[in-house]
Design a protein around this motif. Structure first.
Motif, PDB file in Angstrom:
ATOM      1  N   TYR A   1       0.427  -1.345   0.345  1.00  5.92           N
ATOM      2  CA  TYR A   1       0.229   0.294  -0.279  1.00  5.92           C
ATOM      3  C   TYR A   1       1.119   1.511   0.297  1.00  5.92           C
ATOM      4  CZ  TYR A   1      -2.966  -4.060   2.493  1.00  5.92           C
ATOM      5  OH  TYR A   1      -3.896  -4.666   2.953  1.00  5.92           O
ATOM      6  N   TRP A   2       0.381   2.079  -0.478  1.00  4.87           N
ATOM      7  CA  TRP A   2       0.790   3.512  -0.256  1.00  4.87           C
ATOM      8  C   TRP A   2      -0.209   4.586   0.080  1.00  4.87           C
ATOM      9  CZ3 TRP A   2       5.592   4.555  -0.110  1.00  4.87           C
ATOM     10  CH2 TRP A   2       6.531   4.575  -1.132  1.00  4.87           C
ATOM     11  N   TYR A   3      -0.016   4.858   1.392  1.00  3.22           N
ATOM     12  CA  TYR A   3      -0.567   5.791   2.165  1.00  3.22           C
ATOM     13  C   TYR A   3      -0.068   7.045   2.207  1.00  3.22           C
ATOM     14  CZ  TYR A   3      -2.958   2.342   4.403  1.00  3.22           C
ATOM     15  OH  TYR A   3      -4.062   1.450   4.944  1.00  3.22           O
ATOM     16  N   LYS A   4      -0.986   8.838   2.055  1.00  2.00           N
ATOM     17  CA  LYS A   4      -0.258  10.253   2.393  1.00  2.00           C
ATOM     18  C   LYS A   4      -0.593  10.391   4.157  1.00  2.00           C
ATOM     19  CE  LYS A   4      -0.462  14.341   0.543  1.00  2.00           C
ATOM     20  NZ  LYS A   4      -1.284  15.120  -1.218  1.00  2.00           N
ATOM     21  N   GLN A   5       0.065  10.817   4.944  1.00  2.00           N
ATOM     22  CA  GLN A   5       0.433  11.334   5.495  1.00  2.00           C
ATOM     23  C   GLN A   5       0.044  13.020   5.717  1.00  2.00           C
ATOM     24  OE1 GLN A   5       1.606  10.705   9.762  1.00  2.00           O
ATOM     25  NE2 GLN A   5      -0.140  10.139   9.892  1.00  2.00           N
ATOM     26  N   ASP A   6      -1.166  13.869   5.881  1.00  2.00           N
ATOM     27  CA  ASP A   6      -0.738  15.279   5.312  1.00  2.00           C
ATOM     28  C   ASP A   6       0.019  15.969   7.374  1.00  2.00           C
ATOM     29  OD1 ASP A   6      -4.449  15.738   5.187  1.00  2.00           O
ATOM     30  OD2 ASP A   6      -3.072  15.703   7.772  1.00  2.00           O
ATOM     31  N   SER A   7      -0.065  16.938   6.654  1.00  2.00           N
ATOM     32  CA  SER A   7      -0.006  17.626   7.854  1.00  2.00           C
ATOM     33  C   SER A   7      -0.818  17.927   9.125  1.00  2.00           C
ATOM     34  CB  SER A   7       0.454  19.480   7.659  1.00  2.00           C
ATOM     35  OG  SER A   7      -0.400  19.647   7.467  1.00  2.00           O
TER      36      SER A   7
ATOM     37  N   MET B   1      -3.462   5.315  -0.705  1.00  2.00           N
ATOM     38  CA  MET B   1      -3.847   6.049  -2.183  1.00  2.00           C
ATOM     39  C   MET B   1      -3.995   5.180  -3.281  1.00  2.00           C
ATOM     40  SD  MET B   1      -0.559   8.392  -2.399  1.00  2.00           S
ATOM     41  CE  MET B   1      -0.432   9.542  -3.441  1.00  2.00           C
ATOM     42  N   PHE B   2      -2.475   3.768  -3.293  1.00  2.00           N
ATOM     43  CA  PHE B   2      -2.877   2.928  -4.117  1.00  2.00           C
ATOM     44  C   PHE B   2      -2.746   1.856  -3.074  1.00  2.00           C
ATOM     45  CE2 PHE B   2      -2.888   5.369  -7.714  1.00  2.00           C
ATOM     46  CZ  PHE B   2      -2.260   6.761  -7.332  1.00  2.00           C
ATOM     47  N   SER B   3      -3.124   0.394  -3.511  1.00  2.00           N
ATOM     48  CA  SER B   3      -2.870  -1.149  -3.394  1.00  2.00           C
ATOM     49  C   SER B   3      -2.872  -1.740  -4.695  1.00  2.00           C
ATOM     50  CB  SER B   3      -3.667  -1.366  -1.845  1.00  2.00           C
ATOM     51  OG  SER B   3      -3.291  -2.790  -1.899  1.00  2.00           O
ATOM     52  N   TYR B   4      -1.652  -2.568  -3.827  1.00  4.49           N
ATOM     53  CA  TYR B   4      -1.157  -4.115  -4.984  1.00  4.49           C
ATOM     54  C   TYR B   4      -1.285  -5.392  -3.964  1.00  4.49           C
ATOM     55  CZ  TYR B   4       0.297  -0.992  -9.296  1.00  4.49           C
ATOM     56  OH  TYR B   4       0.482  -1.060 -10.250  1.00  4.49           O
ATOM     57  N   ASN B   5      -1.751  -6.486  -4.772  1.00  4.41           N
ATOM     58  CA  ASN B   5      -2.409  -7.471  -4.612  1.00  4.41           C
ATOM     59  C   ASN B   5      -1.499  -8.516  -5.444  1.00  4.41           C
ATOM     60  OD1 ASN B   5      -4.235 -10.059  -4.645  1.00  4.41           O
ATOM     61  ND2 ASN B   5      -2.796  -9.932  -2.132  1.00  4.41           N
TER      62      ASN B   5
ATOM     63  N   GLY C   1       1.131  20.861  -3.172  1.00  4.27           N
ATOM     64  CA  GLY C   1       0.122  20.666  -1.888  1.00  4.27           C
ATOM     65  C   GLY C   1       1.059  19.014  -1.983  1.00  4.27           C
ATOM     66  N   ASP C   2       1.330  18.444  -2.008  1.00 11.71           N
ATOM     67  CA  ASP C   2       1.708  16.733  -2.301  1.00 11.71           C
ATOM     68  C   ASP C   2       3.160  17.058  -0.714  1.00 11.71           C
ATOM     69  OD1 ASP C   2       2.998  16.971  -6.220  1.00 11.71           O
ATOM     70  OD2 ASP C   2       0.868  16.668  -4.403  1.00 11.71           O
ATOM     71  N   SER C   3       3.147  18.005  -1.113  1.00 10.33           N
ATOM     72  CA  SER C   3       3.933  17.800   0.230  1.00 10.33           C
ATOM     73  C   SER C   3       3.562  17.487   1.914  1.00 10.33           C
ATOM     74  CB  SER C   3       4.865  19.665   1.177  1.00 10.33           C
ATOM     75  OG  SER C   3       5.207  19.639   0.382  1.00 10.33           O
ATOM     76  N   ALA C   4       4.143  16.173   2.069  1.00 16.03           N
ATOM     77  CA  ALA C   4       3.181  15.021   2.817  1.00 16.03           C
ATOM     78  C   ALA C   4       4.294  14.005   3.649  1.00 16.03           C
ATOM     79  CB  ALA C   4       2.158  14.796   2.341  1.00 16.03           C
ATOM     80  N   VAL C   5       4.615  13.129   4.012  1.00 24.57           N
ATOM     81  CA  VAL C   5       4.712  12.095   4.207  1.00 24.57           C
ATOM     82  C   VAL C   5       4.049  10.768   4.011  1.00 24.57           C
ATOM     83  CG1 VAL C   5       5.511  10.163   6.444  1.00 24.57           C
ATOM     84  CG2 VAL C   5       5.498  13.426   6.515  1.00 24.57           C
ATOM     85  N   TYR C   6       4.965  10.505   2.669  1.00 21.55           N
ATOM     86  CA  TYR C   6       4.358   8.625   1.554  1.00 21.55           C
ATOM     87  C   TYR C   6       4.858   7.618   2.995  1.00 21.55           C
ATOM     88  CZ  TYR C   6       3.045  12.235  -0.586  1.00 21.55           C
ATOM     89  OH  TYR C   6       2.225  13.955  -1.237  1.00 21.55           O
ATOM     90  N   PHE C   7       3.786   6.919   3.308  1.00 22.80           N
ATOM     91  CA  PHE C   7       3.562   5.615   3.834  1.00 22.80           C
ATOM     92  C   PHE C   7       4.056   4.466   3.437  1.00 22.80           C
ATOM     93  CE2 PHE C   7       5.231   6.874   8.538  1.00 22.80           C
ATOM     94  CZ  PHE C   7       4.459   7.696   8.735  1.00 22.80           C
ATOM     95  N   CYS C   8       4.771   3.811   3.272  1.00 27.84           N
ATOM     96  CA  CYS C   8       4.471   2.386   2.627  1.00 27.84           C
ATOM     97  C   CYS C   8       3.660   1.318   3.605  1.00 27.84           C
ATOM     98  CB  CYS C   8       5.832   2.131   1.603  1.00 27.84           C
ATOM     99  SG  CYS C   8       5.891   0.500   0.910  1.00 27.84           S
ATOM    100  N   ALA C   9       3.744   0.596   3.230  1.00 27.88           N
ATOM    101  CA  ALA C   9       3.374  -0.617   3.379  1.00 27.88           C
ATOM    102  C   ALA C   9       2.468  -1.790   3.634  1.00 27.88           C
ATOM    103  CB  ALA C   9       1.357   0.043   5.022  1.00 27.88           C
TER     104      ALA C   9
ATOM    105  N   GLY D   1     -17.364  -5.230   2.066  1.00 23.93           N
ATOM    106  CA  GLY D   1     -16.476  -3.678   0.991  1.00 23.93           C
ATOM    107  C   GLY D   1     -14.423  -4.536   0.327  1.00 23.93           C
ATOM    108  N   SER D   2     -14.374  -3.938   0.062  1.00 27.41           N
ATOM    109  CA  SER D   2     -12.932  -4.857  -0.034  1.00 27.41           C
ATOM    110  C   SER D   2     -11.685  -4.896   1.304  1.00 27.41           C
ATOM    111  CB  SER D   2     -11.786  -3.095  -0.683  1.00 27.41           C
ATOM    112  OG  SER D   2     -10.532  -3.556  -1.256  1.00 27.41           O
ATOM    113  N   ASN D   3     -11.988  -6.402   0.945  1.00 27.91           N
ATOM    114  CA  ASN D   3     -10.925  -7.271   2.107  1.00 27.91           C
ATOM    115  C   ASN D   3      -9.728  -6.408   2.007  1.00 27.91           C
ATOM    116  OD1 ASN D   3     -12.895  -8.863   3.079  1.00 27.91           O
ATOM    117  ND2 ASN D   3     -12.416  -9.761   1.903  1.00 27.91           N
ATOM    118  N   TYR D   4      -9.303  -5.161   1.412  1.00 23.65           N
ATOM    119  CA  TYR D   4      -8.012  -4.726   1.365  1.00 23.65           C
ATOM    120  C   TYR D   4      -7.544  -2.982   1.552  1.00 23.65           C
ATOM    121  CZ  TYR D   4      -7.033  -8.155  -2.003  1.00 23.65           C
ATOM    122  OH  TYR D   4      -6.809  -9.313  -2.560  1.00 23.65           O
ATOM    123  N   LYS D   5      -9.265  -2.575   1.610  1.00 22.87           N
ATOM    124  CA  LYS D   5      -9.453  -1.139   2.617  1.00 22.87           C
ATOM    125  C   LYS D   5      -9.146  -0.766   3.713  1.00 22.87           C
ATOM    126  CE  LYS D   5     -10.720   3.369   0.899  1.00 22.87           C
ATOM    127  NZ  LYS D   5     -11.865   3.597   0.050  1.00 22.87           N
ATOM    128  N   LEU D   6      -8.250  -0.117   4.416  1.00 30.05           N
ATOM    129  CA  LEU D   6      -8.665   0.484   5.751  1.00 30.05           C
ATOM    130  C   LEU D   6      -9.215   2.051   4.899  1.00 30.05           C
ATOM    131  CD1 LEU D   6      -6.182  -1.251   7.975  1.00 30.05           C
ATOM    132  CD2 LEU D   6      -7.842  -1.830   7.923  1.00 30.05           C
TER     133      LEU D   6
END
Lengths: 115, 113
Positions: free
Chosen positions: A33-39, A46-50, A84-92, B96-101
């Motif tokens: 996953y990619w997450y965006k954490q704002d200020s 944002m996205f997820s891949y399986n 506005g893209d300034s943020a911390v981006y977390f992968c999970a 819903g999606s099992n992936y999305k939290l």
């Protein structure tokens, strides 16, 4: 050993530039996953891949493009960076099993600052 | 879309006082997870609740999942300075999606020693 790693840890760049962030996990997970954490600390998916297949694609500008070359890697490329893209981006990452325990393991984050 | 509300946004306590954060979803959840993020750190998984009315304890932390599976709470007894951080709930939408939290906005806990 680091379970989920991201590079770089810090990224400072000018508006309009293109940049990439890389993520790798050594947990044997099949979902990333990619997450965006704002200020304000709000964590937004944002996205997820399986198994290298895009399964979550939230309302994100198409300047953001994820790529998963294999199950252990998920990269994020950002074109034409904006303030506005300034943020911390977390992968999970997590392991998907239907109906089972699937906690997410987060990387240390990449702090992106756009000037 | 699914919304997860979390209150309070901030909580400052004296060391030794109790602390509770509440999480409410606009939809029924299949499960809920709780994460803790220390200042400057990344979210770390604490626990997952799956069953209606479930209560789980981890030392001084007590987690509850509501009967309707639309709300949850985290209670810390006798806070310590090591409890400082932002606590997030994150829910998976039932059906819903099992992936999305979907994450709540978090509760920032500060503890005065």
């Amino acid at each position: 050993d680091t379970a989920v790693s991201q590079t770089p840890k810090y990224l400072v760049t000018q508006m309009g530039n293109d940049k990439s962030i890389k993520c790798e996990q050594n947990l044997g997970h099949d979902t990333m996953y990619w997450y965006k954490q704002d200020s304000k600390k709000f964590l937004k998916i944002m996205f997820s891949y399986n198994n290298k297949e895009l399964i979550i694609n939230e309302t994100v500008p198409n300047r953001f493009s994820p790529k998963s070359p294999d199950k252990a890697h998920l990269n994020l490329h950002i074109n034409s960076l904006e303030l506005g893209d300034s943020a911390v981006y977390f992968c999970a990452s997590s392991h998907y099993l239907a109906g089972a325990y699937n906690e997410q393991f987060f990387g240390p984050g990449t702090r992106l600052t756009v000037l | 879309g699914q919304q997860v509300m979390q209150i309070p946004q901030y909580q400052h306590v004296q060391e030794g006082e109790d602390f509770t954060t509440y999480c409410n979803s606009s939809t029924t959840l299949s499960n809920i997870q709780w994460y803790k993020q220390r200042p400057g750190g990344h979210p770390v998984f604490l626990i997952q609740l799956v069953k209606s009315g479930e209560v789980k304890k981890q030392k001084r932390l007590t987690f509850q999942f509501g009967e309707a599976k639309k709300n949850s709470s985290l209670h810390i007894t006798a806070t310590q300075t090591t409890d400082v951080g932002t606590y997030f709930c994150a829910g998976k939408n039932s059906g819903g999606s099992n992936y999305k939290l979907t994450f709540g906005k978090g509760t920032l806990l500060t503890v005065n020693p």
